[in-house]
Design a protein around this motif. Structure first.
Motif, PDB file in Angstrom:
ATOM      1  N   LEU A   1       6.166  15.190   1.244  1.00 32.08           N
ATOM      2  CA  LEU A   1       6.692  14.366   0.352  1.00 32.08           C
ATOM      3  C   LEU A   1       8.155  13.690   0.816  1.00 32.08           C
ATOM      4  N   ILE A   2       8.930  14.551   1.608  1.00 34.59           N
ATOM      5  CA  ILE A   2      10.207  13.794   2.062  1.00 34.59           C
ATOM      6  C   ILE A   2       9.840  12.914   2.787  1.00 34.59           C
ATOM      7  N   VAL A   3       8.962  12.794   3.742  1.00 35.46           N
ATOM      8  CA  VAL A   3       8.409  11.778   4.746  1.00 35.46           C
ATOM      9  C   VAL A   3       8.095  10.470   3.658  1.00 35.46           C
ATOM     10  N   LEU A   4       7.210  10.643   2.681  1.00 33.94           N
ATOM     11  CA  LEU A   4       6.862   9.621   1.807  1.00 33.94           C
ATOM     12  C   LEU A   4       7.929   9.005   1.067  1.00 33.94           C
ATOM     13  N   ALA A   5       9.033   9.668   0.803  1.00 37.51           N
ATOM     14  CA  ALA A   5      10.111   9.377  -0.038  1.00 37.51           C
ATOM     15  C   ALA A   5      10.969   8.501   0.748  1.00 37.51           C
TER      16      ALA A   5
ATOM     17  N   PRO B   1       0.780  -1.120  -0.100  1.00 30.96           N
ATOM     18  CA  PRO B   1      -0.153  -0.052  -0.095  1.00 30.96           C
ATOM     19  C   PRO B   1       0.745   1.359   0.129  1.00 30.96           C
ATOM     20  N   ILE B   2       2.079   1.254   0.722  1.00 30.14           N
ATOM     21  CA  ILE B   2       2.858   2.565   0.791  1.00 30.14           C
ATOM     22  C   ILE B   2       3.405   2.840  -0.617  1.00 30.14           C
ATOM     23  N   MET B   3       4.073   1.749  -1.336  1.00 30.86           N
ATOM     24  CA  MET B   3       4.441   1.993  -2.604  1.00 30.86           C
ATOM     25  C   MET B   3       3.499   2.049  -3.585  1.00 30.86           C
ATOM     26  N   LEU B   4       2.172   1.688  -3.308  1.00 33.32           N
ATOM     27  CA  LEU B   4       1.122   2.081  -4.369  1.00 33.32           C
ATOM     28  C   LEU B   4       0.835   3.596  -4.074  1.00 33.32           C
ATOM     29  N   ILE B   5       0.889   4.077  -3.084  1.00 32.41           N
ATOM     30  CA  ILE B   5       0.552   5.599  -2.774  1.00 32.41           C
ATOM     31  C   ILE B   5       2.006   6.280  -3.370  1.00 32.41           C
ATOM     32  N   TRP B   6       3.277   5.758  -3.256  1.00 26.44           N
ATOM     33  CA  TRP B   6       4.336   6.447  -4.002  1.00 26.44           C
ATOM     34  C   TRP B   6       3.927   6.425  -5.333  1.00 26.44           C
ATOM     35  N   PHE B   7       3.768   5.421  -6.086  1.00 26.93           N
ATOM     36  CA  PHE B   7       3.698   5.587  -7.474  1.00 26.93           C
ATOM     37  C   PHE B   7       2.570   6.319  -7.900  1.00 26.93           C
ATOM     38  N   VAL B   8       1.301   6.421  -7.100  1.00 33.30           N
ATOM     39  CA  VAL B   8       0.353   7.261  -7.519  1.00 33.30           C
ATOM     40  C   VAL B   8       0.750   8.855  -7.343  1.00 33.30           C
ATOM     41  N   THR B   9       1.704   8.976  -6.261  1.00 32.57           N
ATOM     42  CA  THR B   9       2.232  10.339  -6.239  1.00 32.57           C
ATOM     43  C   THR B   9       3.022  10.793  -7.199  1.00 32.57           C
ATOM     44  N   LEU B  10       3.817   9.769  -7.697  1.00 33.16           N
ATOM     45  CA  LEU B  10       5.107  10.140  -8.840  1.00 33.16           C
ATOM     46  C   LEU B  10       3.970  10.603 -10.150  1.00 33.16           C
TER      47      LEU B  10
ATOM     48  N   ALA C   1       1.816  -5.793 -12.491  1.00 28.96           N
ATOM     49  CA  ALA C   1       1.979  -4.484 -11.567  1.00 28.96           C
ATOM     50  C   ALA C   1       3.016  -3.576 -12.381  1.00 28.96           C
ATOM     51  N   TRP C   2       3.978  -4.089 -12.953  1.00 28.41           N
ATOM     52  CA  TRP C   2       4.842  -3.198 -13.921  1.00 28.41           C
ATOM     53  C   TRP C   2       4.280  -2.621 -15.046  1.00 28.41           C
ATOM     54  N   LEU C   3       3.238  -3.347 -15.880  1.00 26.70           N
ATOM     55  CA  LEU C   3       2.711  -2.786 -17.124  1.00 26.70           C
ATOM     56  C   LEU C   3       1.495  -1.573 -16.989  1.00 26.70           C
ATOM     57  N   PHE C   4       0.903  -2.128 -15.620  1.00 28.37           N
ATOM     58  CA  PHE C   4      -0.248  -1.305 -15.171  1.00 28.37           C
ATOM     59  C   PHE C   4      -0.321  -0.120 -14.171  1.00 28.37           C
ATOM     60  N   VAL C   5       0.748  -0.394 -13.297  1.00 24.53           N
ATOM     61  CA  VAL C   5       1.230   0.632 -12.509  1.00 24.53           C
ATOM     62  C   VAL C   5       2.522   1.210 -12.532  1.00 24.53           C
ATOM     63  N   VAL C   6       3.517   0.579 -12.248  1.00 24.98           N
ATOM     64  CA  VAL C   6       4.967   1.283 -11.849  1.00 24.98           C
ATOM     65  C   VAL C   6       5.457   1.860 -13.449  1.00 24.98           C
ATOM     66  N   PHE C   7       5.292   1.189 -14.529  1.00 26.26           N
ATOM     67  CA  PHE C   7       5.926   1.806 -15.895  1.00 26.26           C
ATOM     68  C   PHE C   7       5.134   3.091 -15.997  1.00 26.26           C
ATOM     69  N   PRO C   8       3.820   2.847 -16.005  1.00 19.59           N
ATOM     70  CA  PRO C   8       3.036   4.354 -16.601  1.00 19.59           C
ATOM     71  C   PRO C   8       3.398   5.462 -15.480  1.00 19.59           C
ATOM     72  N   ALA C   9       3.532   5.140 -14.050  1.00 19.34           N
ATOM     73  CA  ALA C   9       3.828   6.126 -12.937  1.00 19.34           C
ATOM     74  C   ALA C   9       4.984   6.774 -13.443  1.00 19.34           C
ATOM     75  N   LEU C  10       6.287   5.754 -13.524  1.00 18.38           N
ATOM     76  CA  LEU C  10       7.762   6.423 -13.810  1.00 18.38           C
ATOM     77  C   LEU C  10       7.589   7.268 -14.989  1.00 18.38           C
TER      78      LEU C  10
END
Length: 647
Positions: free
Chosen positions: A309-313, A191-200, A266-275
């Motif tokens: 953002l620093i805390v999340l990062a 969940p934390i990394m999901l929030i991170w990628f949404v934030t990106l 996870a890569w194709l639908f979440v991580v890759f688009p967010a990055l």
């Protein structure tokens, strides 16, 4: 008729429940994969673009042409190396469901049994790749945590002196938690990394909307034009662009934990688009405000959002560090099982997940090295120079093994192999050559660490071969010992005696010494050969087998317990399961005595090894866990015999 009609909704409801449960389970696995697998590559936006502009005193300028070329390079590097190479192809090269360069080299080695040289070369590539992974594992936590904490310099000017102490405190705290395992906190990672990628993505979208022309960077002609038009500048840039793909190897290394499908989705639908959105947003920001190159990631955020953002990062980088540390434990255990490292103490931190382990020696060594790296380099920009060379070398090694895999396992024709691999290998070679420029600026660090580990692993392997040879001469053959026991007719004493050992043809040294000194033999004797297969896992029902050793004293049985190289060895538990299955009937697990021999080594001059290597081997052997711990034996039921051997 009424019963049928009323049953149909129940069946449909049950089917819907099963489908919903399956969907939820798959979603949970996908979210967990986001947390564990993509922590490293997911935190690359913190420092990748910043490192590009800081290379060689700013030789890369925040001009429109350079920014378009850089963003295009990043997007297509991620597309080719991660999406095409790993997600579409390499993840399919699993070894009984397990991934990673050691597993790949072992898998290929099984197909090359007819050629000792080819097997040796494949094994050596796997060792080098594993060693480079250890080198990366020292740098990743340091550079990730430092880059996150450095955001304080933007939110609170004048706090530069606090960056290193805070980073060290975070890292020490992270390692202090290792002994408790990731079972409890692992559920939070996803969940934390999901929030991170949404934030990106949310950080990048406003800047893309403000400058939609940055979307032209999707076209590869900007990357190609940058390389052809300004090859020297592009070469320098490539040395930092590679930071955008660090962590790609983790997709393969963590294959056994989650499987190919959850990682790919996870890569194709979440991580890759967010990055992609985040890098495009950083590019748009730099075009609008060239001064943002000092820290383009945190400059994307509104002023009020920098501290949150620093805390999340920081949380994201801790998770990225945790995934690398856990991966290091897994690779170390593979190396131990394959005979390249001593059997160190391994603590399982979860009853349900066999992969969740803690190795105290490895954890302590990692922490000491990471603290030294942070104190030596002081900031993420300096560490970025040390990061890329080991990563690109690992990429090339994996590609080399995968080319062999395509030929001998998938049996692809050469034209097809070259069509897929040449573009990828050319890009990796370009990254590697650009990384060589940074060798003296820090690129030497992971290579020196890897070289030291390779030498250590080869020393252990060679010393182990020498000691095994001498031990086998001491033990003698099993048939010879059986003849002596039959002729001597030692006194039989009541109870069960178990002699775990590793030799296929030799007698347990503890049994030979025990009968020679005490002239007694238990009524029930189990000689248990503990073997390691070159596959990750062996099902419990297939681990135990009875061996025919010819004439033997009554009540003496020889069995073999075979474990996969990732399986936890627990001889008493395996014997209990064998008893329940009827393989070893009437075995008394509670009252049995386990007899072991542990060779006490002293350095000498007859080993054929250099003196310093012999001393290193003896030192490593002293740090190894006891045979009782290796076999999972209860201390109160175990007797150890320790003959001395001169190395």
């Amino acid at each position: 008729m009424h019963d049928l009609r009323t049953a149909r909704p129940e069946v449909a409801a049950a089917s819907h429940t099963r489908t919903s449960g399956t969907l939820l389970a798959r979603t949970a696995v996908g979210v967990a994969a986001i947390g564990i697998v993509f922590g490293d590559i997911g935190t690359s936006p913190l420092y990748a673009l910043r490192a590009v502009f800081s290379e060689h005193d700013g030789i890369v300028q925040p001009s429109t042409s350079h920014v378009y070329g850089l963003i295009s390079l990043i997007i297509w590097a991620v597309t080719l190396l991660v999406t095409v190479k790993y997600v579409l192809f390499v993840l399919r090269a699993d070894h009984e469901g397990e991934g990673g360069i050691l597993a790949l080299s072992t898998l290929i080695g099984r197909r090359l049994r007819g050629s000792r040289r080819a097997m040796a070369a494949t094994t050596l590539v796997g060792i080098i790749g594993a060693a480079l992974f250890f080198g990366d594992s020292v740098i990743t936590p340091a550079v990730s945590v430092l880059s996150a904490v450095e955001g304080l310099e933007i939110a609170l000017p004048g706090t530069e002196a606090l960056v290193v102490p805070i980073a060290l405190a975070v890292l020490v705290g992270l390692f202090a938690l290792q002994r408790f395992g990731t079972a409890g906190i692992g559920r939070l990672f996803g969940p934390i990394m999901l929030i991170w990628f949404v934030t990106l993505a949310l950080l990048g979208v406003p800047h893309i909307l403000a400058h939609p022309e940055i979307l032209a960077a999707f076209s590869p002609h900007h990357a190609i034009g940058f390389i052809i038009g300004e090859p020297l500048i592009a070469g320098v840039a490539l040395g930092a662009v590679v930071l955008a793909v660090t962590g790609a190897e983790a997709l393969y290394a963590d294959l056994g934990h989650f499987g190919r499908s959850p990682i790919s989705k996870a890569w194709l639908f979440v991580v890759f688009p967010a990055l992609t959105i985040c890098y495009l947003g950083q590019g748009a920001l730099v075009i609008e405000d060239p001064s943002a190159i000092d820290n383009p990631f945190f400059r994307m955020a509104p002023t009020w959002a920098v501290l949150p953002l620093i805390v999340l990062a920081t949380l994201a980088t801790v998770i990225a560090s945790q995934s690398v540390i856990s991966g290091t434990f897994s690779v170390a255990r593979q190396a131990m099982r394959l005979g390249f490292l001593p059997n160190l103490s391994v603590k399982h931190t979860s009853r349900a997940a066999i992969g969740q382990i803690y190795i105290p020696v490895v954890s302590t060594l990692l922490l000491v090295l990471i603290i030294g790296v942070v104190l030596g380099f002081r900031n993420s920009e300096n560490l970025a120079a040390a990061y890329g060379l080991a990563v690109t070398t690992t990429f090339l090694l994996t590609s080399s093994l995968f080319i062999v895999y395509l030929r001998i396992v998938w049996e692809w024709p050469w034209y097809r192999v070259l069509l897929v691999t040449v573009p990828i290998v050319l890009l990796e070679l370009a990254f590697f050559v650009s990384g060589l420029v940074k060798f003296f600026a820090g690129g030497w660090l992971p290579l020196v660490l890897a070289a030291a580990l390779i030498l250590t692993m080869l020393t252990w392997r060679r010393g182990r071969e020498i000691v095994t040879g001498r031990r086998e001469r001491l033990e003698g053959t099993l048939q010879e010992l059986m003849k002596r026991l039959l002729s001597d007719e030692p006194t039989r004493v009541p109870g069960w005696a178990v002699y775990p050992h590793g030799g296929a043809r030799t007698a347990p040294l503890a049994l030979r010494l025990n009968t020679r000194v005490n002239h007694a033999l238990h009524e029930h004797v189990l000689l248990v050969r503990v073997a390691t297969a070159d596959v990750p896992h062996i099902p419990e029902r297939k681990r135990c087998g009875i061996d025919d050793i010819g004439p033997a004293p009554e009540g003496l049985v020889h069995i073999t317990l075979t474990y996969g190289f990732l399986d936890r060895r627990d001889v008493p538990l395996s014997l209990r399961d064998a008893r329940l299955a009827g393989t070893v009937s009437q075995f008394d697990n509670e009252s049995a005595i386990f007899f072991l021999s542990r060779i006490a080594l002293r350095p000498g001059h007859a080993s054929g090894m250099a003196t310093w290597r012999a001393k290193l081997f003896v030192l490593m052997s002293r740090g190894a866990s006891s045979p009782a711990a290796q076999f999972g034996l209860p201390p109160e039921q175990t007797v150890e015999i320790s003959p001395q051997v001169l190395l």
